[in-house]
Write an enzyme that holds these catalytic residues in place. Structure first.
Site, PDB file in Angstrom:
ATOM      1  CB  ALA A 161     -76.773-101.215  11.908  1.00 15.87           C
ATOM      2  CB  CYS A 186     -83.739 -63.386   7.166  1.00 19.10           C
ATOM      3  SG  CYS A 186     -82.100 -63.725   7.854  1.00 19.10           S
ATOM      4  CG  HIS A 215     -86.212 -86.402   8.769  1.00 25.83           C
ATOM      5  ND1 HIS A 215     -86.579 -87.471   9.547  1.00 25.83           N
ATOM      6  CD2 HIS A 215     -87.137 -86.351   7.763  1.00 25.83           C
ATOM      7  CE1 HIS A 215     -87.679 -88.037   9.042  1.00 25.83           C
ATOM      8  NE2 HIS A 215     -88.023 -87.374   7.953  1.00 25.83           N
ATOM      9  CG  ASN A 246     -85.095-102.550  13.500  1.00 26.86           C
ATOM     10  OD1 ASN A 246     -84.877-102.784  14.693  1.00 26.86           O
ATOM     11  ND2 ASN A 246     -85.766-101.487  13.100  1.00 26.86           N
ATOM     12  CB  CYS A 265     -82.031 -66.457  10.407  1.00 28.71           C
ATOM     13  SG  CYS A 265     -83.122 -65.190  11.073  1.00 28.71           S
TER      14      CYS A 265
HETATM   15  N1  APR Z   1     -79.021-101.470  14.698  1.00 32.68           N
HETATM   16  C1  APR Z   1     -80.110-101.392  13.888  1.00 32.68           C
HETATM   17  N2  APR Z   1     -81.298-100.885  14.283  1.00 32.68           N
HETATM   18  C2  APR Z   1     -81.381-100.452  15.562  1.00 32.68           C
HETATM   19  C3  APR Z   1     -80.298-100.512  16.472  1.00 32.68           C
HETATM   20  C4  APR Z   1     -79.078-101.042  15.986  1.00 32.68           C
HETATM   21  N3  APR Z   1     -78.000-101.139  16.779  1.00 32.68           N
HETATM   22  N4  APR Z   1     -80.713 -99.998  17.668  1.00 32.68           N
HETATM   23  C5  APR Z   1     -82.006 -99.630  17.501  1.00 32.68           C
HETATM   24  N5  APR Z   1     -82.408 -99.929  16.249  1.00 32.68           N
HETATM   25  C6  APR Z   1     -83.715 -99.697  15.639  1.00 32.68           C
HETATM   26  C7  APR Z   1     -84.864 -99.717  16.608  1.00 32.68           C
HETATM   27  O1  APR Z   1     -85.345-101.043  16.776  1.00 32.68           O
HETATM   28  C8  APR Z   1     -85.882 -98.841  15.884  1.00 32.68           C
HETATM   29  O2  APR Z   1     -86.706 -99.622  15.032  1.00 32.68           O
HETATM   30  O3  APR Z   1     -83.685 -98.392  15.112  1.00 32.68           O
HETATM   31  C9  APR Z   1     -85.018 -97.908  15.036  1.00 32.68           C
HETATM   32  C10 APR Z   1     -85.042 -96.471  15.512  1.00 32.68           C
HETATM   33  O4  APR Z   1     -86.356 -96.006  15.333  1.00 32.68           O
HETATM   34  P1  APR Z   1     -86.708 -94.504  15.775  1.00 32.68           P
HETATM   35  O5  APR Z   1     -86.183 -94.251  17.126  1.00 32.68           O
HETATM   36  O6  APR Z   1     -88.175 -94.317  15.498  1.00 32.68           O
HETATM   37  O7  APR Z   1     -85.863 -93.599  14.773  1.00 32.68           O
HETATM   38  P2  APR Z   1     -86.188 -93.303  13.258  1.00 32.68           P
HETATM   39  O8  APR Z   1     -86.900 -94.438  12.601  1.00 32.68           O
HETATM   40  O9  APR Z   1     -84.917 -92.855  12.627  1.00 32.68           O
HETATM   41  O10 APR Z   1     -87.190 -92.049  13.370  1.00 32.68           O
HETATM   42  C11 APR Z   1     -87.576 -91.448  12.150  1.00 32.68           C
HETATM   43  O11 APR Z   1     -88.786 -89.757  13.359  1.00 32.68           O
HETATM   44  O12 APR Z   1     -88.806 -88.486  15.235  1.00 32.68           O
HETATM   45  C12 APR Z   1     -88.606 -88.437  13.898  1.00 32.68           C
HETATM   46  O13 APR Z   1     -87.273 -86.954  12.678  1.00 32.68           O
HETATM   47  C13 APR Z   1     -87.207 -88.011  13.568  1.00 32.68           C
HETATM   48  O14 APR Z   1     -85.746 -88.847  11.833  1.00 32.68           O
HETATM   49  C14 APR Z   1     -86.589 -89.237  12.901  1.00 32.68           C
HETATM   50  C15 APR Z   1     -87.798 -89.981  12.385  1.00 32.68           C
END
Ligand code: APR
Length: 251
Positions: free
Chosen positions: A236, A125, A114, A218, A122
């Site tokens: 994590a 360009c 991402h 998670n 830019c």
């Molecule tokens: N350890 C592990 N997991 C965690 C922790 C932690 N300490 N804290 C939160 N989480 C989990 C949450 O439970 C959730 O499931 O991390 C996850 C974060 O999810 P999102 O906020 O949706 O982030 P992500 O999955 O990376 O989003 C994917 O969506 O908005 C777009 O481009 C953006 O890259 C992003 C993509």
């Protein structure tokens, strides 16, 4: 899991999301308490349409995020991942994150599907743009600070964040490599992602189809609980170091 990592793992794929940086103080996107999207519609901030409609709002939001990353430190999860890279025959690290905490923790090869906060370019360009060294003071205050984006030295176009916005294609080479890695791996670790944004959320299914073992870390249920063989409910920064210590006790 432990046996998988120490035993016959030839190729480990690690997929990380915002959750892997949460313990570094970086807000995730959809978590209720820290969600970056609260008060905003994602389309307003993370899209070309939103940027063209209000460049200062969008650039200011990304600068606020970039400055939070500048002031953050990698956490034990980032370090455990960089240690695994040294221990295993082959490790492919794929991240949805736009921060550089994996790199700052010592991971040598990081595939940013991402994009990256540190690679603005830019809008007109595509010329890359190098940030000045200083941290912009008004970008450190709050995410509502509006900052006019810099202009391109070559064509005077607006400089845009180096991230993949909603509706944009992922970097083609990085995506192809990620697919190939998931089709080749024998173990996949999915860490800190809600598993709701495609096409990245499809990657674990490629690994599963290949017969790889899938382990998710998670604290709560995500969109990937159904495809994971093991769902480790924890943070994590706590679970990964424990896994590493169990897999490589004498290091
Ligand atoms: N350890 C592990 N997991 C965690 C922790 C932690 N300490 N804290 C939160 N989480 C989990 C949450 O439970 C959730 O499931 O991390 C996850 C974060 O999810 P999102 O906020 O949706 O982030 P992500 O999955 O990376 O989003 C994917 O969506 O908005 C777009 O481009 C953006 O890259 C992003 C993509």
């Amino acid at each position: 899991m432990k046996n998988s990592v120490t035993g016959n793992t030839q190729h480990l794929v690690i997929l990380t999301g915002a959750g892997v940086s949460a313990e570094s103080g970086i807000a995730t996107f959809r978590d209720a308490l820290t969600g970056l999207w609260e008060n905003y519609d994602a389309e307003t901030l993370a899209s070309e349409f939103g940027f063209r409609a209000d460049p200062a709002l969008v650039w200011g939001w990304y600068e606020w995020r970039r400055n939070r990353v500048l002031r953050a430190q990698p956490n034990p999860a980032h370090y455990a991942i960089s240690q695994l890279e040294k221990k295993l025959p082959k490790l492919t690290l794929i991240t949805q994150n736009v921060d550089d905490l994996h790199e700052r923790a010592g991971s040598l090869k990081v595939s940013h599907l991402h994009g990256s906060l540190n690679k603005p370019r830019c809008l007109t360009c595509d010329e890359s743009y190098a940030f000045p060294d200083e941290v912009l003071p008004n970008a450190t205050s709050d995410r509502e600070s509006r900052i006019d984006p810099p202009r391109c030295d070559l064509c005077d176009g607006l400089i845009r964040p180096g991230v993949v916005w909603f509706g944009e294609q992922l970097p083609a080479n990085a995506w192809k490599s990620a697919e190939d890695a998931c089709r080749d791996c024998d173990l996949m670790l999915v860490i800190g992602t809600s598993g709701v944004v495609r096409p990245v959320a499809d990657l674990p299914y490629l690994a599963d189809k290949k017969g790889a073992s899938l382990v998710q870390i998670n604290p709560i249920i995500s969109g990937l609980n159904g495809v994971a063989n093991f769902n480790l409910a924890g943070k994590a920064g706590e679970v990964l170091p424990e896994l590493y210590a169990a897999a490589f006790p004498n290091t």
